[in-house]
Design an enzyme around this catalytic site. Sequence first.
Site, PDB file in Angstrom:
ATOM      1  N   ALA A  62      -9.681   7.626  -4.011  1.00 43.35           N
ATOM      2  CA  ALA A  62      -9.649   8.876  -3.250  1.00 43.35           C
ATOM      3  C   ALA A  62      -8.845   8.604  -1.981  1.00 43.35           C
ATOM      4  O   ALA A  62      -8.666   7.454  -1.577  1.00 43.35           O
ATOM      5  CB  ALA A  62     -11.073   9.285  -2.894  1.00 43.35           C
ATOM      6  N   GLY A 101     -11.745   6.055  -7.199  1.00 43.66           N
ATOM      7  CA  GLY A 101     -11.499   7.291  -7.934  1.00 43.66           C
ATOM      8  C   GLY A 101     -10.374   7.144  -8.932  1.00 43.66           C
ATOM      9  O   GLY A 101     -10.335   7.834  -9.948  1.00 43.66           O
ATOM     10  N   GLU A 104     -11.905   5.802 -11.889  1.00 46.32           N
ATOM     11  CA  GLU A 104     -12.769   6.849 -12.456  1.00 46.32           C
ATOM     12  C   GLU A 104     -11.944   7.886 -13.215  1.00 46.32           C
ATOM     13  O   GLU A 104     -12.390   8.416 -14.226  1.00 46.32           O
ATOM     14  CB  GLU A 104     -13.592   7.500 -11.343  1.00 46.32           C
ATOM     15  CG  GLU A 104     -14.668   6.557 -10.821  1.00 46.32           C
ATOM     16  CD  GLU A 104     -15.381   7.106  -9.607  1.00 46.32           C
ATOM     17  OE1 GLU A 104     -14.705   7.419  -8.610  1.00 46.32           O
ATOM     18  OE2 GLU A 104     -16.608   7.228  -9.642  1.00 46.32           O
ATOM     19  N   GLU A 124     -15.747   0.982  -3.769  1.00 43.62           N
ATOM     20  CA  GLU A 124     -16.362   1.918  -2.820  1.00 43.62           C
ATOM     21  C   GLU A 124     -17.423   1.270  -1.944  1.00 43.62           C
ATOM     22  O   GLU A 124     -17.582   1.611  -0.782  1.00 43.62           O
ATOM     23  CB  GLU A 124     -16.963   3.104  -3.561  1.00 43.62           C
ATOM     24  CG  GLU A 124     -15.959   4.063  -4.166  1.00 43.62           C
ATOM     25  CD  GLU A 124     -15.514   3.677  -5.565  1.00 43.62           C
ATOM     26  OE1 GLU A 124     -15.674   2.493  -5.965  1.00 43.62           O
ATOM     27  OE2 GLU A 124     -14.989   4.547  -6.279  1.00 43.62           O
TER      28      GLU A 124
HETATM   29  N1  T1G Z   1      -6.698   6.243   1.001  1.00 39.64           N
HETATM   30  C1  T1G Z   1      -5.832   6.411   2.023  1.00 39.64           C
HETATM   31  N2  T1G Z   1      -4.949   5.456   2.438  1.00 39.64           N
HETATM   32  C2  T1G Z   1      -4.966   4.296   1.768  1.00 39.64           C
HETATM   33  C3  T1G Z   1      -5.843   4.040   0.687  1.00 39.64           C
HETATM   34  C4  T1G Z   1      -6.738   5.086   0.313  1.00 39.64           C
HETATM   35  N3  T1G Z   1      -7.588   4.949  -0.706  1.00 39.64           N
HETATM   36  N4  T1G Z   1      -5.616   2.775   0.250  1.00 39.64           N
HETATM   37  C5  T1G Z   1      -4.632   2.276   1.011  1.00 39.64           C
HETATM   38  N5  T1G Z   1      -4.242   3.182   1.919  1.00 39.64           N
HETATM   39  C6  T1G Z   1      -3.175   3.002   2.903  1.00 39.64           C
HETATM   40  C7  T1G Z   1      -3.474   1.883   3.880  1.00 39.64           C
HETATM   41  O1  T1G Z   1      -4.272   2.362   4.960  1.00 39.64           O
HETATM   42  C8  T1G Z   1      -2.083   1.479   4.307  1.00 39.64           C
HETATM   43  O2  T1G Z   1      -1.642   2.459   5.229  1.00 39.64           O
HETATM   44  C9  T1G Z   1      -1.253   1.672   3.034  1.00 39.64           C
HETATM   45  O3  T1G Z   1      -2.009   2.583   2.215  1.00 39.64           O
HETATM   46  C10 T1G Z   1      -1.047   0.388   2.269  1.00 39.64           C
HETATM   47  O4  T1G Z   1      -2.349  -0.187   2.090  1.00 39.64           O
HETATM   48  C11 T1G Z   1     -14.088   9.090  -5.400  1.00 39.64           C
HETATM   49  C12 T1G Z   1     -14.926   7.864  -3.121  1.00 39.64           C
HETATM   50  C13 T1G Z   1      -4.715  -0.460  -2.888  1.00 39.64           C
HETATM   51  C14 T1G Z   1      -5.319  -2.887  -2.846  1.00 39.64           C
HETATM   52  O5  T1G Z   1     -11.136   1.444  -1.496  1.00 39.64           O
HETATM   53  O6  T1G Z   1      -7.776  -1.761  -1.372  1.00 39.64           O
HETATM   54  O7  T1G Z   1     -12.092   6.369  -4.417  1.00 39.64           O
HETATM   55  O8  T1G Z   1      -1.258   0.941   7.211  1.00 39.64           O
HETATM   56  O9  T1G Z   1      -1.886  -2.243   3.460  1.00 39.64           O
HETATM   57  O10 T1G Z   1      -2.296  -4.684   0.885  1.00 39.64           O
HETATM   58  O11 T1G Z   1     -15.467   7.338  -6.138  1.00 39.64           O
HETATM   59  O12 T1G Z   1      -4.821  -0.563   0.022  1.00 39.64           O
HETATM   60  O13 T1G Z   1       0.624   1.522   5.686  1.00 39.64           O
HETATM   61  O14 T1G Z   1      -0.359   3.274   7.179  1.00 39.64           O
HETATM   62  O15 T1G Z   1      -3.938  -2.069   1.987  1.00 39.64           O
HETATM   63  O16 T1G Z   1      -0.837  -3.604  -0.919  1.00 39.64           O
HETATM   64  C15 T1G Z   1     -11.608   3.601  -3.105  1.00 39.64           C
HETATM   65  C16 T1G Z   1      -8.452   0.884  -0.794  1.00 39.64           C
HETATM   66  C17 T1G Z   1     -11.521   4.755  -2.153  1.00 39.64           C
HETATM   67  C18 T1G Z   1      -8.910   1.093  -2.224  1.00 39.64           C
HETATM   68  C19 T1G Z   1      -3.273  -2.046  -1.700  1.00 39.64           C
HETATM   69  N6  T1G Z   1     -10.384   2.836  -3.071  1.00 39.64           N
HETATM   70  N7  T1G Z   1      -7.129   0.318  -0.736  1.00 39.64           N
HETATM   71  O17 T1G Z   1      -3.281  -3.130  -0.783  1.00 39.64           O
HETATM   72  O18 T1G Z   1      -1.642  -2.270   0.961  1.00 39.64           O
HETATM   73  S1  T1G Z   1     -13.020   5.694  -2.148  1.00 39.64           S
HETATM   74  C20 T1G Z   1     -10.237   1.797  -2.215  1.00 39.64           C
HETATM   75  C21 T1G Z   1      -6.908  -1.008  -0.997  1.00 39.64           C
HETATM   76  C22 T1G Z   1     -13.052   6.381  -3.690  1.00 39.64           C
HETATM   77  C23 T1G Z   1     -14.263   7.606  -5.467  1.00 39.64           C
HETATM   78  C24 T1G Z   1     -14.353   6.956  -4.122  1.00 39.64           C
HETATM   79  C25 T1G Z   1      -5.513  -1.500  -0.784  1.00 39.64           C
HETATM   80  C26 T1G Z   1      -4.713  -1.720  -2.082  1.00 39.64           C
HETATM   81  P1  T1G Z   1      -0.584   2.034   6.395  1.00 39.64           P
HETATM   82  P2  T1G Z   1      -2.515  -1.768   2.200  1.00 39.64           P
HETATM   83  P3  T1G Z   1      -1.965  -3.517   0.020  1.00 39.64           P
END
Ligand code: T1G
Length: 703
Positions: A62, A101, A104, A124
Amino acid sequence: MSEVVSYELRENIGVILVNNPPVNALAQEVRLGILNAVNAAQEDASQAIVLACEGRTFIAGADITEFGKPPKDPGLPEVLTAIENSSKPVVAAIHGTALGGGFEVALACHYRCASPSAKVGLPEVKLGLLPGAGGTQRVPRITGVQAALDMITSGNPIRAVKANAMGLVDEVLADEDVVGGASEYTKGLIEAGAPLKRIRDITIDPSSLEPDFFDNARKQLARRARGQIAQDRIVSCLEAAVNLPIDEGLERERELFRELVVSPESAAMRHIFFAERQAAKIKDVAKDTPLRPIEKVAVIGGGTMGGGIAMCFANVGIPVVLLEINDEAIGRGMGIIRKNYTITVQKGKLAEDRMEERIGLISGTTSYDDIRDVDMVIEAVFENLDLKKEVFGKLDTVCKPGCILATNTSYQDVDAIAEATSRPKDVVGMHFFSPANVMKLLEVVRGAATADDVLATVMQIGKKIGKVCALSGVCYGFIGNRMLGGYGREAQMLLLDGCTPAQVDGALEAFGMAMGPLAMGDLAGLDVGYKARQARTDLPDDPKLYRMGTLLVEMGRHGQKTGTGFYKYDPETRKRMSDPEVEALIIEEAGKMDIEQREISNDEIIARCFYPLINEGAKILEEGIAQRASDIDVVYIYGYAFPVAKGGPMHYADSVGLKNVYDKICEYRDCYGEEYWQPAPLLKQLAEEGKSFAQWDAESGVA
Ligand code: T1G
């Protein structure tokens, strides 16, 4: 469809492509685009649908920036229902990391294929959340409840091959051409007349679980929770997956997700998610600053720190030359490295052959001539400024132009070290935390002359070796250790005022600290702090200051290494036990100082230990030593095991309210004197303006 989602018919397959850089997060326009594409595909000549992504990864979750804002339609559940109810098979084509998500979405598809290097996961819990779009209901239906519990409460990604073995992915493609491979795979499904395989149609047999499975799961998870609540709610979701029809289970999951998404714990953890990424950005260094290539490094000093630092680079395939004063020291250093790796192998976290590969990347030498060609040197010799200056003088004569000269000092003056060379712009601090091969924090210390490209390179290489980097200016103790002074001081002052060691540590561990300061002192060795204090000339001449620590050292009670310190330790298990002898000694000392001991609440312990730390953080901000309050939070989460569910000391102060923190500090100043309790001007200003540290970050243009 939309700018971020395209759809086209390729022969008999409808291909949906998501393109929402950088990580294809499920922003509202992505959800709408997928929904429209799936609905369009129901009406056309396609026999199946492939859902894939452009860029570096499948949907990574998400859009976390949407949390805390009013929800926008379509919600993710609506999109997943459309996919699951499609009249044609929908195949998820996974590359990169299908997370949260994103995974999912893939689970709502009828089939999942993945490129060999792909990973899937439900992280999450690391945001204080739980999979809120069916992950807790669909995964156990495939993997069983125990595997689902492990996957969802750890939040760790799973490689494609293992996910295939677990049934989470149906096919691992031959190569990284994920759309081409997925199309071929889908053609095969069509030819085979593959059914609409829906995970929701699988039920879980409750008798497959031990009667007290969920109670035991809760108890085990509670021991590691440190203030986090999501793990407990995940167990409740899995219980629903076992005991309820899926639609009721999905409703239960959404109900618990809604509880977590508004929780302070999740707000704190989402704060840290973005804070650690912000911390790597230096406000006056351009994002596209050219980096210096780092293909070979040297580490000077093969002690515990030097060995751990060498491992960090070898772990990512960078050759390391370990320089020591003689062959015996090299042997010792290599022994430390091998021992550390062996422990990792024994834990099953590293294959033996990979260990040998990494050790093979580390070579030892006693000659500076052997480091002439390295791109970076990290000095990790004894904490003595003269010795460090001598080393940097030698480095200056042998290292090639452009080589980055880094010191691992934990508090020496980086500028003074830089002055020992003819190239101060190449000198920088890289303060690793012990054990360097384990602790994630790297304080990057910017000297007055440190060049921008050196800083940008160190930030990048720090991330490459798995560190979370935060920039610090030059001051005694940089960010973390400088703030720690008041924390340790008050922990011991509280003893004289009436607390036992167990009460002080217990209150702080109940707050979420991994280990209280007194137990931590016993672990590190009380004599270490004792010696450091002896060397300092800036400490107030106050008999109460660190009185108990000093007394215990002079009695030979140095902590765990002598079996006794603030506590006594079981020689076998090293389990700490309260020591009546110490408790009597504290009372006796307080009496000698005419301190009237009293009952002290946990709230007072928390305030007296953390508020000086927060106050020093405010000074560090106004001096420009740290760029952001959120950087300080990152330092404490990754360097000092501050509970992530509290978001770091500055985020915690915001949650208490800076006016409340300020007023309490003024109260302690009036009670204990302004030697230790002088409110920082910035804290006073923000308290009076009714602002937070987060607002200070935003108004300073660094958030
Ligand atoms: N939403 C918004 N921005 C995100 C994002 C996300 N999910 N993931 C990364 N970014 C931004 C991050 O802030 C950075 O921004 C840029 O993308 C590059 O990220 C419904 C509720 C995918 C492994 O927890 O683990 O889904 O600093 O530096 O090292 O059940 O990003 O460039 O401006 O980390 O290559 C669940 C979180 C969400 C994954 C890539 N998903 N992201 O790593 O790049 S909750 C997560 C990561 C959800 C559902 C639930 C990592 C990555 P900026 P980065 P990276």
